[in-house]
Design a protein around this motif. Sequence first.
Motif: not given
Length: 373
Positions: A257-276
């Motif tokens: 209840a006190k900590e910051t919860i980063d809820n990855m499951g409610v993202r409408p989309a997942r970002r993919i970022r890669q350096i080639l």
Amino acid sequence: MEKFLFEESHIFSAEIAALLKHTMLIMPNWKWLALVAFIIIGVLIRPLIQFGLKEIKLHNPWTKKFPKSFTSYLFRGEIERPAAWVILGLIWFACGDSIELTGKFQTYYEHFLKAFIAIHVIRLIYYAVDALGSVFADIAAKTESTMDDQLVPFASKILKILVVVLGFLTVLQSFGLNVMSLLAGLGLGGLALALAAQDTAANLFGSVTILVDNPCKIGDWVKVKDVEGTVEEIGFRSTRIRTFYNSVITIPNGTMAKETIDNMGVRPARRIRQILGLTYETPIEKIEEFCDRVRYLIIQDEKVITDTVTVAFNNFNSSSLDVLVNFHLQVFTGPEELAHQQRIFLEIVKIAAELKVDFAYPTNTVYYRGAQG
């Protein structure tokens, strides 16, 4: 009772009748013998009572017709065991009344039986609460809201705790104790108890906060401090998170209840970022063709949001020419994200092989200038 059994009966001789009527401790011998016989017979017939109840449970047509009903869930538990003991306790009550136990022994006998029956009635009520929780869980599963899916197990646990606590007080009451006076006496140490249980109270209020505020639900991928994984259970005291290396980490709800919860499951989309990183020897034409083909590949994927796709040469690195690949996937689970990402990355490797474009790795070039002769 004594006159009926011995004085007008020709079954026993006068000597045996006198021995049976002789008082040992606080009761005649025949009452002791009768009480022991009732107890032994009861213990012997208990398996038969339990077997009969089990047969009734297994062959109940209601459970087959309505497998999701309260009765069906109740009968899935081993209710025949406590039910058999309750029936046996009532029989022993009747037997005690029939032989007219004496004085304080009768009081102790009745107190013991009341407590004995109360314990097994509590077990039956516990099974009933569990069955009721299963019924409401089925109802909650049919609704669109996920809050009731978490609230039902929480409420079920609270009811079970109340059943156990009230049952314990009932057992104490059956022994003739004044429960209200006992609770009032315990109130003198209430401050010390509250200080000792402050963490438990914090976790309790934390669980209520999580259920009301709903920052995450069962099945969500979350990050809490240095813990990352899937929420497996939001309990009465703690939340269990299944990590990606398949262990289970328990976090007190007061901390949640006190900590910051980063809820990855409610993202409408997942970002993919890669350096080639491409080698410096790669021709400009090959870099442009490589970027165009990778961009086209990613846009063709059905899960990719096309207006988020970026494939561009964007940096001169110390040992490579960097191509930024950035896009968003419309997926809702971690495994699905990884599967699509892998498929796209493998296709990128194939494109590089077809164009004979080499990926760079960290290198250092050393220039040596010989000594002047």
